[in-house]
Design an enzyme around this catalytic site. Structure first.
Site, PDB file in Angstrom:
ATOM      1  N   GLU A 134       9.896  -8.137  -6.077  1.00 19.79           N
ATOM      2  CA  GLU A 134       9.017  -7.864  -7.136  1.00 19.79           C
ATOM      3  C   GLU A 134       9.798  -7.130  -8.424  1.00 19.79           C
ATOM      4  O   GLU A 134      10.896  -6.928  -8.131  1.00 19.79           O
ATOM      5  CB  GLU A 134       8.188  -6.559  -6.452  1.00 19.79           C
ATOM      6  CG  GLU A 134       7.201  -7.273  -5.495  1.00 19.79           C
ATOM      7  CD  GLU A 134       6.203  -5.977  -4.825  1.00 19.79           C
ATOM      8  OE1 GLU A 134       6.407  -4.821  -5.171  1.00 19.79           O
ATOM      9  OE2 GLU A 134       5.124  -6.532  -4.317  1.00 19.79           O
ATOM     10  N   HIS A 152      -2.630  -1.137 -14.564  1.00 18.51           N
ATOM     11  CA  HIS A 152      -2.288  -2.652 -14.542  1.00 18.51           C
ATOM     12  C   HIS A 152      -2.882  -3.404 -15.410  1.00 18.51           C
ATOM     13  O   HIS A 152      -4.061  -3.250 -15.916  1.00 18.51           O
ATOM     14  CB  HIS A 152      -3.033  -3.219 -12.941  1.00 18.51           C
ATOM     15  CG  HIS A 152      -2.359  -4.443 -12.676  1.00 18.51           C
ATOM     16  ND1 HIS A 152      -2.700  -5.680 -13.089  1.00 18.51           N
ATOM     17  CD2 HIS A 152      -1.543  -4.713 -11.399  1.00 18.51           C
ATOM     18  CE1 HIS A 152      -1.893  -6.307 -12.324  1.00 18.51           C
ATOM     19  NE2 HIS A 152      -1.279  -5.908 -11.389  1.00 18.51           N
ATOM     20  N   ARG A 179       5.107  -5.395 -17.480  1.00 21.31           N
ATOM     21  CA  ARG A 179       3.597  -5.005 -17.228  1.00 21.31           C
ATOM     22  C   ARG A 179       3.194  -3.864 -18.054  1.00 21.31           C
ATOM     23  O   ARG A 179       2.169  -3.816 -18.630  1.00 21.31           O
ATOM     24  CB  ARG A 179       3.928  -4.272 -15.623  1.00 21.31           C
ATOM     25  CG  ARG A 179       2.204  -3.779 -15.078  1.00 21.31           C
ATOM     26  CD  ARG A 179       2.700  -2.808 -14.001  1.00 21.31           C
ATOM     27  NE  ARG A 179       2.688  -3.886 -12.744  1.00 21.31           N
ATOM     28  CZ  ARG A 179       2.299  -3.471 -11.787  1.00 21.31           C
ATOM     29  NH1 ARG A 179       1.983  -2.125 -11.339  1.00 21.31           N
ATOM     30  NH2 ARG A 179       2.287  -4.326 -10.578  1.00 21.31           N
ATOM     31  N   HIS A 191      -4.343   2.490 -12.073  1.00 21.82           N
ATOM     32  CA  HIS A 191      -3.843   1.794 -11.030  1.00 21.82           C
ATOM     33  C   HIS A 191      -3.023   2.892  -9.851  1.00 21.82           C
ATOM     34  O   HIS A 191      -3.020   2.964  -8.853  1.00 21.82           O
ATOM     35  CB  HIS A 191      -2.788   0.747 -11.222  1.00 21.82           C
ATOM     36  CG  HIS A 191      -2.264  -0.229 -10.082  1.00 21.82           C
ATOM     37  ND1 HIS A 191      -3.262  -0.806  -9.320  1.00 21.82           N
ATOM     38  CD2 HIS A 191      -1.088  -0.481  -9.815  1.00 21.82           C
ATOM     39  CE1 HIS A 191      -2.518  -1.345  -8.216  1.00 21.82           C
ATOM     40  NE2 HIS A 191      -1.173  -1.318  -8.646  1.00 21.82           N
ATOM     41  N   ARG A 214       6.253   4.135 -11.851  1.00 21.52           N
ATOM     42  CA  ARG A 214       7.006   3.804 -10.316  1.00 21.52           C
ATOM     43  C   ARG A 214       7.383   2.466 -10.361  1.00 21.52           C
ATOM     44  O   ARG A 214       6.820   1.448 -11.130  1.00 21.52           O
ATOM     45  CB  ARG A 214       5.580   3.813  -9.609  1.00 21.52           C
ATOM     46  CG  ARG A 214       5.345   3.473  -8.208  1.00 21.52           C
ATOM     47  CD  ARG A 214       4.242   3.379  -7.517  1.00 21.52           C
ATOM     48  NE  ARG A 214       3.338   2.205  -8.011  1.00 21.52           N
ATOM     49  CZ  ARG A 214       2.654   1.269  -7.346  1.00 21.52           C
ATOM     50  NH1 ARG A 214       2.696   1.442  -6.017  1.00 21.52           N
ATOM     51  NH2 ARG A 214       1.986   0.289  -8.064  1.00 21.52           N
TER      52      ARG A 214
HETATM   53  C1  FAD Z   1      -4.887  -2.313  -5.365  1.00 19.08           C
HETATM   54  C2  FAD Z   1      -3.920  -1.599  -5.086  1.00 19.08           C
HETATM   55  C3  FAD Z   1      -2.749  -2.145  -4.723  1.00 19.08           C
HETATM   56  C4  FAD Z   1      -1.597  -1.381  -4.396  1.00 19.08           C
HETATM   57  N1  FAD Z   1      -0.457  -1.871  -3.965  1.00 19.08           N
HETATM   58  C5  FAD Z   1       0.650  -1.348  -3.460  1.00 19.08           C
HETATM   59  C6  FAD Z   1       1.829  -1.936  -2.878  1.00 19.08           C
HETATM   60  O1  FAD Z   1       1.892  -3.252  -2.750  1.00 19.08           O
HETATM   61  N2  FAD Z   1       2.881  -1.194  -2.584  1.00 19.08           N
HETATM   62  C7  FAD Z   1       2.701   0.168  -2.594  1.00 19.08           C
HETATM   63  O2  FAD Z   1       3.807   1.068  -2.343  1.00 19.08           O
HETATM   64  N3  FAD Z   1       1.661   0.952  -3.283  1.00 19.08           N
HETATM   65  C8  FAD Z   1       0.672   0.141  -3.468  1.00 19.08           C
HETATM   66  N4  FAD Z   1      -0.290   0.828  -4.093  1.00 19.08           N
HETATM   67  C9  FAD Z   1      -0.314   2.164  -4.269  1.00 19.08           C
HETATM   68  C10 FAD Z   1      -0.698   2.914  -2.676  1.00 19.08           C
HETATM   69  O3  FAD Z   1      -1.787   1.902  -1.902  1.00 19.08           O
HETATM   70  C11 FAD Z   1      -1.036   4.410  -2.496  1.00 19.08           C
HETATM   71  O4  FAD Z   1      -0.448   5.096  -3.408  1.00 19.08           O
HETATM   72  C12 FAD Z   1      -1.043   4.789  -1.168  1.00 19.08           C
HETATM   73  O5  FAD Z   1      -1.773   4.065  -0.435  1.00 19.08           O
HETATM   74  C13 FAD Z   1      -1.639   6.119  -1.023  1.00 19.08           C
HETATM   75  O6  FAD Z   1      -1.908   6.560   0.290  1.00 19.08           O
HETATM   76  P1  FAD Z   1      -2.200   8.091   0.216  1.00 19.08           P
HETATM   77  O7  FAD Z   1      -2.131   8.515   1.867  1.00 19.08           O
HETATM   78  O8  FAD Z   1      -1.564   9.205  -0.417  1.00 19.08           O
HETATM   79  O9  FAD Z   1      -3.940   8.149  -0.028  1.00 19.08           O
HETATM   80  P2  FAD Z   1      -5.128   7.185   0.336  1.00 19.08           P
HETATM   81  O10 FAD Z   1      -4.666   5.960   0.845  1.00 19.08           O
HETATM   82  O11 FAD Z   1      -5.753   7.016  -0.887  1.00 19.08           O
HETATM   83  O12 FAD Z   1      -6.183   8.322   1.273  1.00 19.08           O
HETATM   84  C14 FAD Z   1      -6.763   9.135   0.477  1.00 19.08           C
HETATM   85  C15 FAD Z   1      -7.275   9.890   1.753  1.00 19.08           C
HETATM   86  O13 FAD Z   1      -7.883  11.258   1.299  1.00 19.08           O
HETATM   87  C16 FAD Z   1      -9.396  11.500   1.691  1.00 19.08           C
HETATM   88  N5  FAD Z   1      -9.845  12.467   0.581  1.00 19.08           N
HETATM   89  C17 FAD Z   1      -9.634  12.365  -0.745  1.00 19.08           C
HETATM   90  N6  FAD Z   1     -10.441  13.254  -1.272  1.00 19.08           N
HETATM   91  C18 FAD Z   1     -10.971  14.198  -0.186  1.00 19.08           C
HETATM   92  C19 FAD Z   1     -11.530  15.348   0.096  1.00 19.08           C
HETATM   93  N7  FAD Z   1     -12.166  15.994  -1.054  1.00 19.08           N
HETATM   94  N8  FAD Z   1     -12.031  15.697   1.376  1.00 19.08           N
HETATM   95  C20 FAD Z   1     -11.655  14.821   2.395  1.00 19.08           C
HETATM   96  N9  FAD Z   1     -10.935  13.788   2.264  1.00 19.08           N
HETATM   97  C21 FAD Z   1     -10.511  13.517   0.944  1.00 19.08           C
HETATM   98  C22 FAD Z   1      -9.832   9.917   1.422  1.00 19.08           C
HETATM   99  O14 FAD Z   1     -11.122  10.178   2.322  1.00 19.08           O
HETATM  100  C23 FAD Z   1      -8.770   9.016   2.086  1.00 19.08           C
HETATM  101  O15 FAD Z   1      -8.940   9.210   3.433  1.00 19.08           O
HETATM  102  C24 FAD Z   1      -1.616   0.131  -4.463  1.00 19.08           C
HETATM  103  C25 FAD Z   1      -2.562   0.573  -4.825  1.00 19.08           C
HETATM  104  C26 FAD Z   1      -3.982  -0.076  -5.159  1.00 19.08           C
HETATM  105  C27 FAD Z   1      -5.081   0.694  -5.684  1.00 19.08           C
END
Ligand code: FAD
Length: 532
Positions: A115, A243, A290, A351, A386
């Protein structure tokens, strides 16, 4: 009656679930809470994949470290970069053991993608829906584990500190300690007290602070806002990754991504009158990187007062276009846009957040007994920008570090038994929801127009003044209202918007993702003797 757990994990994406599994495997009792269902998370939407050095014949840690430092505009913390890169293969191993099925070649080795910004093929993936594969595999494990109690539709309102025991807590208080959190059970409407030896913030990103975002709308930065209100340290909030080409379809939130591969294929960016504009910004035209393309589109939209530009592939062979981009073709067609004949309306979309709750190498925040992992944390890995596919792996590596550290630490932590129940005496449900929904839209507009991709001192000041009015109104409303998810989210979005603005105002240079017309980029930012 307060609920008591060894760990309260707030958030069930890749970060929260990886952590919960790791500590539950060591016999800890875990409450895993999420505000909607286990499926709704940024993690589920990740497409590209997970970065890790796995093919040592051509790749090595030094190259991945160097690529990360370059992408971060040399603002990344070298120790955090080294930690993530060197522990990434173990993180992959963990995911594989939990059932994640990364695509492989016939000889059994990983089918690696490359990538933007990566000097080698090192992206592990599951077709183009890697996040969904990770999320569903971890959900299966979490549901099976007897040590993990899952609370869906439970919303964390505030973390509990000495402040709730009647002590005055300021940002200078040295020993602020987290004892758990007040959690709103959406079904009963009651706020319950969850006490824990250690609390883990894993609440994900902040995309929903902007109107146009690729994030699910639950990405309201709750964990960051809660930690900041509890006087914890939050940093690097000015670095928001946009993005460049999300499908512009008003009302469609989150926005559908139009992959950058489409520009690689020959798609051309045009203004609404059909004229090309990239020649004004970069000799690589629509193929520029980007952040440059995102800034160019933003600038044209501001110049012409429009909400989008066009991405044009109508000059390409229709058959070939359909074959290369079947998902995009179908999605656009469902909205009445035949991309082989019509130009695609696109706009940049918020994003990814590089900053967040400041943590150390163990994932520990400035508040004792409070850890932060995943997108809501600021480990120092991303610096000013990032590197693609570095975020999922960061979440897994730091979940491991926090699990190891806290499993020892919690032996010395007891429950506080003098924490009062949530007091909502004298409060009522707001009479009109419009007071909340309209304010949320206003925050989104302020952020999009004034605190987006291209910033200026004047725009930031204007945004600040407008946000201040919304802040005062919302705090007043919160004091007299029974907590509800929409009201709490509005409060959090305002808090996060404030942090993005303030930290953007404080950075008097254009650096990484923070671009301001009033402060240029420093002449030399790369270290003269790069060890990377
Ligand atoms: C379209 C898209 C494509 C992406 N592609 C990539 C990729 O290819 N590779 C990569 O490395 N990253 C990618 N990313 C980024 C990556 O997906 C995220 O950074 C990562 O998944 C975040 O994980 P997390 O566990 O921190 O949070 P999330 O997966 O966002 O989980 C957050 C959790 O917190 C909970 N929560 C939030 N607030 C509260 C609250 N007040 N009370 C209770 N629960 C709460 C939610 O319910 C959820 O369960 C992408 C992001 C997007 C949007």
């Amino acid at each position: 009656m307060a609920k008591k757990f060894d760990y309260l994990v707030i958030g069930a994406g890749v970060a929260g679930m990886s952590f919960a599994l790791k500590v539950a495997e060591r016999n800890a009792k875990v409450a895993l809470i999420c505000k909607t269902t286990l499926e709704e998370a940024n993690t589920f939407l990740a497409q590209g994949g997970v970065a890790s050095v796995t093919d040592l014949k051509v790749d090595n840690f030094e190259k991945h470290i160097h690529d990360t430092m370059v992408a971060g505009d040399w603002l990344s913390d070298p120790e955090a970069v080294e930690m993530v890169v060197k522990n990434a293969p173990d993180g992959i191993d963990f995911l594989v053991k939990k059932g994640v099925d990364f695509d492989r070649k016939d000889d059994g080795s990983f089918d690696l993608h490359r990538e933007g910004g990566h000097s080698e093929f090192r992206i592990l993936h599951h077709a183009d829906n890697t996040g969904a594969e990770i999320q569903t595999s971890l959900i299966e494990q979490v549901r099976l584990h007897p040590g993990i109690e899952v609370f869906e539709h439970h919303f964390a309102v505030e973390i509990i500190t000495q402040h709730h025991l009647g002590r005055i807590v300021t940002r200078r208080t040295p020993d602020i300690t987290c004892y758990g959190a007040y959690i709103l059970d959406e079904e009963s409407g009651r706020v319950e007290t969850f006490l824990a030896r250690a609390t883990v913030m894993a609440t994900g990103g902040v995309g929903a602070v902007y109107t146009t975002t690729t994030n699910p709308l639950i990405a309201t930065g709750d964990g960051i806002a809660m930690t900041y209100r509890a006087k914890g340290t939050v940093s690097d909030m000015e670095f928001i990754q946009f993005h460049p080409t999300a499908l512009y379809h008003p009302g469609d939130r989150p926005s559908f991504l139009i992959t950058e591969a489409m520009r690689g294929y020959g798609a051309v960016l045009r203004n609404l009158d059909g004229s090309e504009f990239m020649q004004k910004y970069d000799p690589r035209l629509s193929l520029a990187p980007r952040d440059i393309v995102a800034r160019a589109i933003d600038s044209e939209m501001k110049l012409h007062g429009t909400d989008h530009v066009y991405l044009d592939v109508t000059h390409k062979d229709p058959e070939e276009t359909r074959r290369h981009f079947p998902n995009i073709y179908e999605k656009c067609l469902s909205l009445g846009i035949d991309i082989t004949k019509d130009m695609i309306p696109v706009a940049p979309a918020a994003h990814y957040l590089c900053g967040g709750i400041k943590v150390d190498a163990n994932g520990e925040s400035s508040i004792k007994r409070l850890y932060a992992i995943g997108e809501c944390s600021c480990t120092g890995l991303h610096g000013g920008n990032r590197l693609a596919s570095n975020s999922l792996i960061e979440a897994v590596v730091y979940a491991d570090a926090a699990a190891r550290h806290s499993l020892d630490a919690i032996q010395g932590y007891d429950f506080r038994n003098d924490v009062p129940e949530w007091n909502d005496e004298g409060t009522a449900h707001p009479e009109e929801m419009v007071l909340i929904t309209q304010s949320a839209k206003e925050v989104n507009q302020i952020m999009g127009y004034y605190v987006g991709i291209v910033r200026s001192d004047l725009r930031l000041k204007r945004a600040w003044n407008r946000l201040d009015i919304l802040y005062e109104e919302t705090e007043k409303l919160f004091k007299v209202s029974k907590p509800s998810r929409p009201l709490c989210e509005l409060r959090n979005v305002i808090n996060v918007a404030y942090l993005i603005m303030r930290q953007a105002m404080e950075r008097k240079e254009s650096r990484g993702l923070h671009f301001t017309v009033d402060h240029p980029r420093p002449k030399a930012v790369e270290p003269s003797e790069s060890g990377f």
